[in-house]
Design a protein around this motif. Structure first.
Motif, PDB file in Angstrom:
ATOM      1  N   LYS A   4       0.843  -1.188   0.000  1.00  0.00           N
ATOM      2  CA  LYS A   4       0.000   0.000   0.000  1.00  0.00           C
ATOM      3  C   LYS A   4       0.889   1.253   0.000  1.00  0.00           C
ATOM      4  N   HIS A   5       0.721   2.083  -1.012  1.00  0.00           N
ATOM      5  CA  HIS A   5       1.480   3.324  -1.098  1.00  0.00           C
ATOM      6  C   HIS A   5       0.632   4.466  -0.548  1.00  0.00           C
ATOM      7  N   GLN A   6       1.229   5.248   0.326  1.00  0.00           N
ATOM      8  CA  GLN A   6       0.519   6.398   0.878  1.00  0.00           C
ATOM      9  C   GLN A   6       0.927   7.641   0.112  1.00  0.00           C
ATOM     10  N   ALA A   7      -0.030   8.500  -0.109  1.00  0.00           N
ATOM     11  CA  ALA A   7       0.235   9.731  -0.844  1.00  0.00           C
ATOM     12  C   ALA A   7       1.085  10.681  -0.001  1.00  0.00           C
ATOM     13  N   ALA A   8       1.956  11.406  -0.691  1.00  0.00           N
ATOM     14  CA  ALA A   8       2.773  12.411  -0.013  1.00  0.00           C
ATOM     15  C   ALA A   8       1.898  13.600   0.331  1.00  0.00           C
ATOM     16  N   GLU A   9       2.010  14.054   1.562  1.00  0.00           N
ATOM     17  CA  GLU A   9       1.249  15.210   2.042  1.00  0.00           C
ATOM     18  C   GLU A   9       2.218  16.345   2.338  1.00  0.00           C
ATOM     19  N   ARG A  10       1.755  17.564   2.149  1.00  0.00           N
ATOM     20  CA  ARG A  10       2.559  18.744   2.460  1.00  0.00           C
ATOM     21  C   ARG A  10       2.442  19.026   3.953  1.00  0.00           C
ATOM     22  N   HIS A  11       3.582  19.283   4.598  1.00  0.00           N
ATOM     23  CA  HIS A  11       3.602  19.588   6.029  1.00  0.00           C
ATOM     24  C   HIS A  11       4.494  20.796   6.287  1.00  0.00           C
ATOM     25  N   VAL A  12       4.058  21.642   7.218  1.00  0.00           N
ATOM     26  CA  VAL A  12       4.833  22.794   7.661  1.00  0.00           C
ATOM     27  C   VAL A  12       5.304  22.500   9.077  1.00  0.00           C
ATOM     28  N   LEU A  13       6.624  22.395   9.245  1.00  0.00           N
ATOM     29  CA  LEU A  13       7.215  22.098  10.542  1.00  0.00           C
ATOM     30  C   LEU A  13       7.906  23.342  11.080  1.00  0.00           C
ATOM     31  N   THR A  14       7.678  23.657  12.366  1.00  0.00           N
ATOM     32  CA  THR A  14       8.437  24.717  13.021  1.00  0.00           C
ATOM     33  C   THR A  14       9.323  24.069  14.065  1.00  0.00           C
ATOM     34  N   ILE A  15      10.558  24.491  14.083  1.00  0.00           N
ATOM     35  CA  ILE A  15      11.558  23.901  14.965  1.00  0.00           C
ATOM     36  C   ILE A  15      12.208  25.038  15.751  1.00  0.00           C
ATOM     37  N   ALA A  51      19.308  34.164  21.643  1.00  0.00           N
ATOM     38  CA  ALA A  51      19.671  32.815  22.085  1.00  0.00           C
ATOM     39  C   ALA A  51      18.884  31.710  21.378  1.00  0.00           C
ATOM     40  N   VAL A  52      17.729  32.057  20.816  1.00  0.00           N
ATOM     41  CA  VAL A  52      16.854  31.046  20.223  1.00  0.00           C
ATOM     42  C   VAL A  52      16.439  31.471  18.819  1.00  0.00           C
ATOM     43  N   SER A  53      16.415  30.494  17.914  1.00  0.00           N
ATOM     44  CA  SER A  53      15.954  30.721  16.542  1.00  0.00           C
ATOM     45  C   SER A  53      14.774  29.809  16.242  1.00  0.00           C
ATOM     46  N   ARG A  54      14.021  30.190  15.233  1.00  0.00           N
ATOM     47  CA  ARG A  54      12.897  29.386  14.765  1.00  0.00           C
ATOM     48  C   ARG A  54      13.151  29.039  13.312  1.00  0.00           C
ATOM     49  N   ILE A  55      13.117  27.761  13.023  1.00  0.00           N
ATOM     50  CA  ILE A  55      13.297  27.270  11.663  1.00  0.00           C
ATOM     51  C   ILE A  55      11.937  26.768  11.190  1.00  0.00           C
ATOM     52  N   THR A  56      11.539  27.170  10.000  1.00  0.00           N
ATOM     53  CA  THR A  56      10.304  26.679   9.404  1.00  0.00           C
ATOM     54  C   THR A  56      10.676  25.906   8.151  1.00  0.00           C
ATOM     55  N   ILE A  57      10.237  24.652   8.085  1.00  0.00           N
ATOM     56  CA  ILE A  57      10.528  23.787   6.946  1.00  0.00           C
ATOM     57  C   ILE A  57       9.215  23.287   6.365  1.00  0.00           C
ATOM     58  N   VAL A  58       9.090  23.408   5.052  1.00  0.00           N
ATOM     59  CA  VAL A  58       7.968  22.803   4.343  1.00  0.00           C
ATOM     60  C   VAL A  58       8.526  21.583   3.625  1.00  0.00           C
ATOM     61  N   HIS A  80      14.685  22.465  20.794  1.00  0.00           N
ATOM     62  CA  HIS A  80      13.803  22.603  21.961  1.00  0.00           C
ATOM     63  C   HIS A  80      12.424  22.012  21.695  1.00  0.00           C
ATOM     64  N   LYS A  81      11.882  22.305  20.502  1.00  0.00           N
ATOM     65  CA  LYS A  81      10.516  21.907  20.222  1.00  0.00           C
ATOM     66  C   LYS A  81      10.325  21.773  18.717  1.00  0.00           C
ATOM     67  N   VAL A  82       9.551  20.768  18.312  1.00  0.00           N
ATOM     68  CA  VAL A  82       9.175  20.572  16.914  1.00  0.00           C
ATOM     69  C   VAL A  82       7.659  20.527  16.863  1.00  0.00           C
ATOM     70  N   ILE A  83       7.073  21.360  16.015  1.00  0.00           N
ATOM     71  CA  ILE A  83       5.616  21.372  15.863  1.00  0.00           C
ATOM     72  C   ILE A  83       5.295  21.209  14.387  1.00  0.00           C
ATOM     73  N   ASP A  84       4.418  20.272  14.085  1.00  0.00           N
ATOM     74  CA  ASP A  84       3.901  20.109  12.729  1.00  0.00           C
ATOM     75  C   ASP A  84       2.620  20.944  12.673  1.00  0.00           C
ATOM     76  N   LEU A  85       2.720  22.139  12.124  1.00  0.00           N
ATOM     77  CA  LEU A  85       1.565  23.039  12.075  1.00  0.00           C
ATOM     78  C   LEU A  85       0.400  22.415  11.317  1.00  0.00           C
ATOM     79  N   THR A  86       0.723  21.617  10.320  1.00  0.00           N
ATOM     80  CA  THR A  86      -0.313  20.974   9.512  1.00  0.00           C
ATOM     81  C   THR A  86      -1.158  20.042  10.372  1.00  0.00           C
ATOM     82  N   GLU A  87      -0.515  19.321  11.275  1.00  0.00           N
ATOM     83  CA  GLU A  87      -1.227  18.378  12.145  1.00  0.00           C
ATOM     84  C   GLU A  87      -1.817  19.067  13.376  1.00  0.00           C
ATOM     85  N   ALA A  88      -1.206  20.174  13.800  1.00  0.00           N
ATOM     86  CA  ALA A  88      -1.599  20.824  15.055  1.00  0.00           C
ATOM     87  C   ALA A  88      -2.929  21.562  14.958  1.00  0.00           C
ATOM     88  N   GLY A  89      -3.348  21.927  13.757  1.00  0.00           N
ATOM     89  CA  GLY A  89      -4.629  22.607  13.625  1.00  0.00           C
ATOM     90  C   GLY A  89      -4.535  23.896  12.843  1.00  0.00           C
TER      91      GLY A  89
END
Length: 171
Positions: A4-15, A51-58, A80-89
């Protein structure tokens, strides 16, 4: 046995990471070593003391791959933290683009008319060209660029996506 192949979904991650030399290379290396593609990447200092940066990766991938990326990022030091904005709401995404268009006569008039419709701002002009500044979601920018391609698109520069959860709380 059927695979079973799953379709690729677009995700926005903040790190959220310590702002130190080499962390961006470490994160990009994680993607490269595992064959994951980065569609968009932005990084900026987000604290007053730098002291802290935010990286956003699509990125794109089936859910299992996105989960694996998320888990591997969380194990990296100094993440420190990884959030998948796509999944978070509900979240907002924006990107900035500079779009250079050449043209005279009717093409010039049409480029200005379309820029007004897209709320693009003229930030430089000559008698034969414009540079427009446009902000919005990536789809809006894609549509504007496609229309300008028909009118004399010369060059495009894009910042990459930045995103944030909606609401009063920090992610």
């Amino acid at each position: 046995m059927k695979i079973k192949h799953q379709a690729a979904e677009r995700h926005v991650l903040t790190i959220t990471v310590d702002n130190e030399a080499g962390i961006l290379a470490k994160i990009a290396g994680l993607f490269t070593a595992r064959g994951y593609n980065i569609d968009s990447l932005t990084v900026a200092d987000i604290t007053e003391n730098h002291a802290v940066s935010r990286i956003t990766i699509v990125t794109h991938g089936p859910p299992a791959v996105i989960d694996q990326i998320h888990a591997q990022l969380e194990r990296l030091v100094p993440v420190h933290k990884v959030i998948d904005l796509t999944e978070a709401g509900d979240h907002v995404e924006r990107e900035l683009a500079l779009v250079k268009v050449k043209g005279t006569g009717d093409a010039r008039v049409e480029a200005l008319r379309l820029a007004e419709v897209f709320r693009a701002k003229v930030i430089d002009t000559t008698t034969s060209s414009f540079v427009f500044e446009l902000t919005g979601d990536p789809g809006k920018i894609d549509r504007f660029v496609a229309l300008m391609r028909e009118l004399g698109l010369v060059e495009v520069g894009r910042t990459g996506v930045v995103g944030m959860m909606r609401g009063a709380e920090a992610a």
